[in-house]
Motif scaffolding. Structure first.
Motif, mmCIF file in Angstrom:
data_model
loop_
_atom_site.group_PDB
_atom_site.id
_atom_site.type_symbol
_atom_site.label_atom_id
_atom_site.label_comp_id
_atom_site.label_asym_id
_atom_site.label_seq_id
_atom_site.Cartn_x
_atom_site.Cartn_y
_atom_site.Cartn_z
ATOM 1 N N THR A 188 54.600 35.825 22.683
ATOM 2 C CA THR A 188 56.061 35.928 22.684
ATOM 3 C C THR A 188 56.542 37.358 22.887
ATOM 4 O OG1 THR A 188 56.007 36.079 20.266
ATOM 5 C CG2 THR A 188 56.393 33.896 21.230
ATOM 6 N N PHE A 189 55.769 38.346 22.412
ATOM 7 C CA PHE A 189 56.193 39.738 22.562
ATOM 8 C C PHE A 189 55.076 40.569 23.179
ATOM 9 C CE2 PHE A 189 56.518 44.140 21.081
ATOM 10 C CZ PHE A 189 57.766 44.470 21.578
ATOM 11 N N ILE A 190 55.355 41.147 24.341
ATOM 12 C CA ILE A 190 54.408 42.025 25.024
ATOM 13 C C ILE A 190 55.035 43.409 25.124
ATOM 14 C CG2 ILE A 190 53.132 42.478 27.149
ATOM 15 C CD1 ILE A 190 52.061 40.080 25.666
ATOM 16 N N ASN A 191 54.373 44.397 24.557
ATOM 17 C CA ASN A 191 54.918 45.752 24.568
ATOM 18 C C ASN A 191 54.880 46.370 25.970
ATOM 19 O OD1 ASN A 191 55.939 48.168 23.196
ATOM 20 N ND2 ASN A 191 53.935 49.039 23.640
ATOM 21 N N ASP A 192 53.756 46.162 26.677
ATOM 22 C CA ASP A 192 53.576 46.751 28.004
ATOM 23 C C ASP A 192 54.032 45.756 29.069
ATOM 24 O OD1 ASP A 192 52.808 48.002 30.314
ATOM 25 O OD2 ASP A 192 50.721 48.317 29.742
ATOM 26 N N LYS A 193 55.228 45.962 29.601
ATOM 27 C CA LYS A 193 55.804 45.040 30.577
ATOM 28 C C LYS A 193 55.074 45.077 31.929
ATOM 29 C CE LYS A 193 59.195 43.380 28.094
ATOM 30 N NZ LYS A 193 59.212 41.947 27.700
ATOM 31 N N SER A 194 54.249 46.083 32.151
ATOM 32 C CA SER A 194 53.551 46.184 33.437
ATOM 33 C C SER A 194 52.313 45.286 33.497
ATOM 34 C CB SER A 194 53.127 47.637 33.700
ATOM 35 O OG SER A 194 52.025 48.017 32.882
ATOM 36 N N LEU A 195 51.909 44.703 32.354
ATOM 37 C CA LEU A 195 50.685 43.901 32.338
ATOM 38 C C LEU A 195 50.784 42.672 33.237
ATOM 39 C CD1 LEU A 195 49.532 43.995 28.592
ATOM 40 C CD2 LEU A 195 48.348 44.944 30.571
ATOM 41 N N TYR A 196 51.878 41.921 33.101
ATOM 42 C CA TYR A 196 52.019 40.701 33.906
ATOM 43 C C TYR A 196 51.973 40.995 35.402
ATOM 44 C CZ TYR A 196 54.062 36.552 36.062
ATOM 45 O OH TYR A 196 54.278 35.478 36.866
ATOM 46 N N PRO A 197 52.788 41.927 35.921
ATOM 47 C CA PRO A 197 52.727 42.171 37.373
ATOM 48 C C PRO A 197 51.371 42.697 37.839
ATOM 49 C CG PRO A 197 54.170 43.770 36.296
ATOM 50 C CD PRO A 197 53.871 42.703 35.287
ATOM 51 N N ARG A 198 50.676 43.471 37.000
ATOM 52 C CA ARG A 198 49.366 43.986 37.407
ATOM 53 C C ARG A 198 48.352 42.856 37.549
ATOM 54 N NH1 ARG A 198 47.063 47.815 33.567
ATOM 55 N NH2 ARG A 198 48.761 47.588 32.104
ATOM 56 N N VAL A 199 48.333 41.975 36.555
ATOM 57 C CA VAL A 199 47.400 40.843 36.585
ATOM 58 C C VAL A 199 47.734 39.903 37.737
ATOM 59 C CG1 VAL A 199 46.672 38.764 35.345
ATOM 60 C CG2 VAL A 199 46.826 40.942 34.129
ATOM 61 N N LYS A 200 49.014 39.559 37.871
ATOM 62 C CA LYS A 200 49.448 38.612 38.900
ATOM 63 C C LYS A 200 49.224 39.181 40.303
ATOM 64 C CE LYS A 200 51.430 34.504 39.254
ATOM 65 N NZ LYS A 200 50.904 33.285 38.618
ATOM 66 N N TYR A 201 49.448 40.489 40.457
ATOM 67 C CA TYR A 201 49.222 41.116 41.764
ATOM 68 C C TYR A 201 47.752 41.008 42.166
ATOM 69 C CZ TYR A 201 48.373 44.671 45.278
ATOM 70 O OH TYR A 201 47.957 45.322 46.412
ATOM 71 N N ASN A 202 46.846 41.255 41.234
ATOM 72 C CA ASN A 202 45.413 41.175 41.553
ATOM 73 C C ASN A 202 44.999 39.742 41.877
ATOM 74 O OD1 ASN A 202 44.910 43.932 41.274
ATOM 75 N ND2 ASN A 202 44.637 43.761 39.075
ATOM 76 N N MET A 203 45.648 38.771 41.230
ATOM 77 C CA MET A 203 45.389 37.373 41.578
ATOM 78 C C MET A 203 45.889 37.078 42.994
ATOM 79 S SD MET A 203 46.356 35.542 37.934
ATOM 80 C CE MET A 203 45.637 33.933 38.275
ATOM 81 N N ALA A 204 47.030 37.657 43.344
ATOM 82 C CA ALA A 204 47.568 37.497 44.698
ATOM 83 C C ALA A 204 46.623 38.107 45.727
ATOM 84 C CB ALA A 204 48.945 38.147 44.802
ATOM 85 N N TYR A 205 46.079 39.269 45.410
ATOM 86 C CA TYR A 205 45.176 39.946 46.340
ATOM 87 C C TYR A 205 43.908 39.127 46.574
ATOM 88 C CZ TYR A 205 42.278 43.530 48.499
ATOM 89 O OH TYR A 205 41.475 44.229 49.369
ATOM 90 N N ILE A 206 43.401 38.492 45.517
ATOM 91 C CA ILE A 206 42.219 37.627 45.668
ATOM 92 C C ILE A 206 42.534 36.470 46.603
ATOM 93 C CG2 ILE A 206 40.711 35.996 44.456
ATOM 94 C CD1 ILE A 206 40.740 37.901 42.073
ATOM 95 N N GLN A 207 43.726 35.881 46.453
ATOM 96 C CA GLN A 207 44.118 34.784 47.343
ATOM 97 C C GLN A 207 44.211 35.265 48.790
ATOM 98 O OE1 GLN A 207 43.944 31.848 46.441
ATOM 99 N NE2 GLN A 207 44.134 31.931 44.221
ATOM 100 N N TYR A 208 44.668 36.499 48.973
ATOM 101 C CA TYR A 208 44.732 37.079 50.324
ATOM 102 C C TYR A 208 43.327 37.203 50.906
ATOM 103 C CZ TYR A 208 45.235 40.593 53.995
ATOM 104 O OH TYR A 208 45.162 41.267 55.192
#
Length: 332
Positions: A188-208
């Motif tokens: 429910t609470f994540i201090n580092d807001k950059s975690l989600y985009p970093r993880v999701k971006y790397n998942m996107a790159y794998i799909q690429y």
């Protein structure tokens, strides 16, 4: 007695008779300062330094002499050095952290900091020493139970995935990233807001890399929406670049140019020369395919300006070879 960083900032701000708006001006958002003072947000080291400068106090007045506050600022220094790719400063901060570990009498604090140091060391092995095997071994040693239970686990999983991606072990990398994403969605609470985009971006790159372009686009646009809705700039340049090269692969050149040009603008603003050069090379390839001589000339001039900031001769030779390959690829 004021003990937290936020309480001390508020104390000195009131002493200087400054409003939050006045203190935060040209440093951070007023809402960010509000959360810092409430203890809901740990400020980056550059923000903390600018706040102290405006308050006309030494940073030690804010950091204090408690072990916990020193450790939090030290961790922030490490993250900031990573973002800036300043590995010399990072090595210094690691040595400072190890010294705290040796003198700390609090077992929980000691173990937590040791784990953080090992994560930083793994990144150092990967990015600075280019030793993938050593980096992978270091990261995996921190996952004995293979369970993600906190934000540091997410960071470790993401860093490990980057190593595995470089080794083309996409399936294992995707597993770590998927587990990290599950934690982020359930927390429910994540201090580092950059975690989600970093993880999701790397998942996107794998799909690429797998050739799943439609899925890659979906992931990219989800990251873009998250960044925009949370007023974050982190990784938006990388997302624009990935979308650009994806559209280029699909010969959708107008969309490709739009995203790559936006990536160049962002990377230029952030003074990230190598990222900017990569986007410029992709743009150059498109203009060459379209035989757009006018834009090719303009792009070459801008590329040369960026190359002037690169001191590594080996890197310069590699880029020059890439430019030559681009022009040779369309010779009949």
């Amino acid at each position: 007695m004021y003990t937290t960083i936020g309480e001390k900032i508020k104390y000195y701000r009131n002493k200087r008779k400054l409003s939050r708006r006045e203190l935060s001006y040209n440093i951070c958002d007023e809402s960010t300062l509000f959360r810092i003072e409430k203890g809901q947000h740990i400020p980056r080291v550059d923000i903390l330094m600018n706040i102290c400068k405006k308050l006309n106090i030494h940073i030690s007045c804010i950091i204090g002499d408690t072990e916990d506050s020193n450790i939090e600022v030290l961790k922030q220094n490490c993250r900031y050095a990573l973002y800036k790719e300043d590995y010399t400063s990072l090595q210094y901060f690691m040595e400072e952290a190890e010294l705290i570990c040796q003198t700390s009498a609090v077992l929980h604090t000691k173990k937590s900091l040791q784990r953080f140091i090992m994560w930083i060391k793994g990144i150092f092995y990967h990015m600075r020493e280019c030793d993938l095997e050593k980096a992978e071994k270091t990261f995996k040693s921190l996952f004995k139970k293979k369970v993600i239970t906190n934000e540091l686990d997410v960071n470790i999983a993401n860093s490990l995935a980057l190593v595995l991606i470089e080794k083309k072990n996409f399936d294992e990398a995707y597993t770590y990233l998927s587990n990290a994403l599950k934690f982020l969605k359930n927390e429910t609470f994540i201090n580092d807001k950059s975690l989600y985009p970093r993880v999701k971006y790397n998942m996107a790159y794998i799909q690429y890399k797998r050739g799943n372009f439609d899925l890659c686009k979906q992931f990219c646009y989800k990251v873009q929406y998250f960044l925009e809705s949370n007023h974050l700039l982190y990784a938006i340049g990388e997302v624009k670049h990935l979308l650009g090269i994806l559209y280029k692969r699909q010969s959708q050149f107008n969309e490709a140019k739009k995203n790559l040009e936006e990536a160049v603008t962002i990377f230029s603003f952030e003074n990230r020369d190598m990222n900017c050069i990569q986007s410029l090379l992709s743009l150059l390839d498109i203009f060459n395919i379209q035989q757009d001589d006018q834009n090719i000339q303009l792009l070459i001039e801008y590329l040369n300006d960026r190359l002037a900031n690169i001191e590594d001769n080996n890197v310069l030779l590699q880029i020059e070879q890439k430019v030559e390959d681009i022009f040779n690829s369309n010779i009949p």
